[in-house]
Design an enzyme around this catalytic site. Structure first.
Site, PDB file in Angstrom:
ATOM      1  N   HIS A 475      -0.286   3.118 -10.098  1.00  0.00           N
ATOM      2  CA  HIS A 475      -1.471   2.164  -9.353  1.00  0.00           C
ATOM      3  C   HIS A 475      -0.834   1.432  -8.279  1.00  0.00           C
ATOM      4  CE1 HIS A 475      -5.368  -0.110  -9.022  1.00  0.00           C
ATOM      5  NE2 HIS A 475      -4.456  -0.857  -8.638  1.00  0.00           N
ATOM      6  N   GLU A 476       0.080   0.503  -8.599  1.00  0.00           N
ATOM      7  CA  GLU A 476       0.648  -0.363  -7.367  1.00  0.00           C
ATOM      8  C   GLU A 476       1.330   0.578  -6.560  1.00  0.00           C
ATOM      9  OE1 GLU A 476      -0.300  -3.140  -7.096  1.00  0.00           O
ATOM     10  OE2 GLU A 476      -0.957  -3.209  -9.216  1.00  0.00           O
ATOM     11  N   HIS A 479      -1.028   1.963  -3.851  1.00  0.00           N
ATOM     12  CA  HIS A 479      -1.236   0.878  -2.813  1.00  0.00           C
ATOM     13  C   HIS A 479      -0.154   0.908  -1.791  1.00  0.00           C
ATOM     14  CE1 HIS A 479      -4.761  -1.451  -4.174  1.00  0.00           C
ATOM     15  NE2 HIS A 479      -4.211  -1.713  -5.284  1.00  0.00           N
ATOM     16  N   HIS A 482      -0.254   3.568   0.582  1.00  0.00           N
ATOM     17  CA  HIS A 482      -1.451   3.294   1.528  1.00  0.00           C
ATOM     18  C   HIS A 482      -0.888   2.579   2.692  1.00  0.00           C
ATOM     19  CE1 HIS A 482      -5.972   1.894   2.246  1.00  0.00           C
ATOM     20  NE2 HIS A 482      -5.551   2.576   2.977  1.00  0.00           N
TER      21      HIS A 482
END
Length: 684
Positions: A475-476, A479, A482
């Site tokens: 999940h991190e 990010h 991104h």
């Protein structure tokens, strides 16, 4: 000062990285003072320009102003989250209101606003590309939404509110951290810890040793708290730990009750000053959801689908618990309590799927999972990662990598900080030390960081992750991608500078690779034998992924609805935090209430982080990610064409255009809720 203060000098470091070991706490206050003064002189230059306002001399100049200040701020506030000390917390208390005042000095500067408005008013005559048009609109709204159109009296009040809110949110976070770190469960008799896996016992023994105590110490940090609540047979101790966790910052010297009431009241007053009905109306104007009404409709639609499933799962869990206690000749319980949930869910899951975290953990050695995430990024986006031990860090646990593109050029610098320690807040997050942007013809590459709290290696075992921790890491890292793949002209639109209900798409979509055989086989290898995770385990992971999805959805919805209930109303009549919270949870709580517990007083996401009136976005982004991943499933999870479309239309674009436009370009249509409901098993 600039010669002796590393924060104010050019960083003579590899890739212009932060020189952490040269930075002393005493450097921060003078550095902030100087950087604010530099930023102010850049603003003065824009205001005093004798030429008429243009896109270049006003809008672009504004975007590139304050570079030194934002760098110092990112270094300082990242340290305050990941490696804080009493002194850093003191500086944060001093500096936050000053920064808030400076921010207001800029957005309430009437002459500056006149120039911005002058460009904005002629936007239809200018030939701006989509990114320039977005930047112009964002700059104009930044002023308008921060009071530029207000009377002098209202502007003064707005400044007072913002300074006070900066102090309150900081105090809120400090109380949660202090209350979390104040508690310890010290056990000397190992017999009281039946059921706990060796890894949890070893970590607790190490914790006791670090505190110069014998036996075992458990804390409210997640890697200590969650295994205890999941595996400890001793129900009294589970109750004690659960109640301590639920009571954080609720009463006593670290109570956040007054902070909560004052924060919501000031946010409401601020929204009203700016002409909005509530704080949620103000926030959601700049979100994909656009209005509280739409968020409430979305939440209700999901609630209607999830609640019957959750009720039925809860009844089944209750029946299972009674049966389990009876079969094992243990004392019966009338009602399942909050400290029973994780324990019996794990037992039931093990019985149903013959699967538990302890069975899976040997396949998820931290280093292997990191390598797996890197390999997936390489297959999808052509990135490669190389550890660089020359780059300075703020703690010995932090690892730093050079990320490079397929042509060998530098993509970004990536920091990873994985273990809990004193002075580091709970949870997991992505952040950055430097944004991507264009400086003349040079593409300045970002410095991105992820921070987690995973179980540390012990003397006998490496760091072995639970499956939940594996998905957290992905999940991190989503990010982080991104941020890393950002490719925009302006800092203010780069990377994760997007609407908050869009920011979770890249992170949540990457979690899907944790459930796929093709990707799991890349990194899920037994830490002792090197054996690839057996196919039957992968099958069980997939089946178990929907286990109690109704209860999980209800839990997430309850947090989002609590957030909206604080921020989508006039809070003037609310005088009791707990009572108000109970009223909201009536629709979603299946467990009995615990008198001494209160969620709001430790709900850092909405009272300290940036998620006020935005917590719904986790579920909103799940709709986007389920819809997006369907395309990957259809074409192949490593299909380069789909990955390139996702990179070109979503990851690299930051906030350069409306997110719905970006998403639709990638997917070919707007997202539909069906994919999420299907994946969650909430519809046939």
């Amino acid at each position: 000062m600039s010669k002796s203060n590393p924060l104010l000098s050019t960083f003579k470091t590899p890739f212009d990285t932060a020189p952490f070991s040269a930075i002393d706490e005493a450097h921060f206050e003078p550095a902030f003072a100087k950087a604010i003064s530099l930023a102010q002189s850049q603003i003065d230059d824009i205001v005093n320009n004798s030429q008429p306002a243009t896109f270049t001399n006003t809008i672009e100049a504004l975007d590139s102003s304050g570079d030194t200040l934002s760098r110092i701020s990112s270094i300082f506030f990242n340290l305050n989250s990941a490696e804080t000390t009493d002194e850093i917390q003191r500086i944060a208390r001093e500096v936050s209101p000053i920064l808030s005042k400076f921010g207001n000095d800029v957005t309430l500067n009437q002459e500056l606003f006149k120039r911005v408005k002058s460009v904005y008013d002629q936007r239809d005559e200018l030939t701006l590309d989509p990114e320039q048009a977005t930047l112009l609109e964002k700059q104009y709204k930044r002023f308008a939404r921060n009071g530029a159109n207000l009377t002098e009296e209202s502007k003064t009040r707005l400044r007072e509110i913002d300074v006070r809110l900066a102090q309150l949110t900081l105090g809120f976070g400090e109380n949660v951290l202090a209350a979390t770190q104040e508690f310890e469960l010290h056990i000397e008799d190992k017999d009281q810890l039946a059921g706990l896996p060796d890894t949890a016992l070893e970590a607790a023994a190490d914790e006791a040793k670090s505190r110069e105590k014998s036996g075992y110490v458990f804390t409210l940090d997640y890697p200590s708290y969650l295994p205890f609540m999941t595996y400890a047979d001793n129900r009294e101790l589970r109750e004690k730990l659960s109640k301590a966790f639920g009571a954080r910052a609720y009463s006593g010297e670290h109570s956040n009750q007054d902070n909560v009431l004052e924060i919501v009241q000031l946010r409401y007053e601020r929204a009203q000053l700016l002409g909005y009905e509530t704080h949620a109306h103000f926030v959601l104007e700049e979100r994909m959801a656009m209005s509280p009404e739409r968020v409430n409709e979305f939440s209700q639609e999901l609630l209607e689908k999830a609640k019957p499933a959750a009720k039925s799962e809860f009844e089944e869990l209750t029946g299972f618990a009674h049966q389990y206690l009876k079969e094992n000749k243990l004392p019966s319980i009338k009602k399942l309590q909050k400290w029973d949930g994780a324990y019996f869910v794990e037992k039931m899951k093990k019985q149903r799927f013959d699967l538990d975290d302890e069975l899976l953990k040997p396949y998820f050695k931290l280093e292997n999972v990191i390598d797996g995430a890197f390999e997936i990024a390489q297959r999808l986006y052509g990135l490669s990662f190389k550890l660089n031990k020359e780059i300075d860090t703020y703690h010995e646990d932090v690892m730093v990598y050079e990320a490079r593109n397929e042509d060998g050029s530098l993509n970004s610098i990536f920091y990873a900080d994985f273990f809990p320690r004193k002075g580091k807040r709970n949870g997991a997050w992505m952040t950055s030390f430097k944004e991507q942007y264009m400086d003349s013809d040079k593409n300045v590459r970002p410095h991105v960081s992820i921070v987690c709290n995973f179980t540390k290696p012990t003397q006998t075992k490496p760091s072995l992750l639970t499956f939940n921790e594996v998905t957290t890491l992905f999940h991190e890292f989503g990010h982080a991608l991104h941020g890393m793949l950002a490719n925009t002209t302006y800092k203010g639109l780069s990377g994760t500078s997007v609407f908050w209900d869009f920011v979770e798409l890249p992170s949540q979509v990457l979690e899907n690779w944790c459930y796929e055989k093709e990707s799991l086989e890349l990194f899920a290898k037994h830490y002792e034998t090197g054996e690839v995770i057996p196919a039957k385990y992968i099958d069980k992971i997939k089946k178990a992924s929907n286990f109690h999805e109704g209860l999980q959805t209800l839990r997430q919805l309850s947090f989002g609805m609590l957030d909206m209930s604080w921020h989508g109303v006039d809070p003037s009549g609310i005088d009791n935090v707990k009572k108000y919270e109970r009223k909201t949870f009536e629709h979603t709580d299946l467990y009995p209430d615990v008198e001494s517990s209160c969620m709001s007083t430790a709900f850092s996401h909405i009272f300290q982080g940036g998620y006020s009136a935005g917590y719904y976005s986790y579920k909103w982004a799940e709709v986007l990610d389920a819809d997006a991943f369907e395309l990957f499933k259809e074409k192949g999870i490593f299909n380069r064409e789909v990955a390139t479309r996702f990179k070109d239309h979503v990851l690299s674009k930051g906030g350069t255009e409306n997110p719905m436009l970006l998403y639709t370009r990638f997917r070919g249509s707007e997202p539909k809720i069906d994919a999420l409901l299907k994946r969650a098993g909430l519809v046939a």
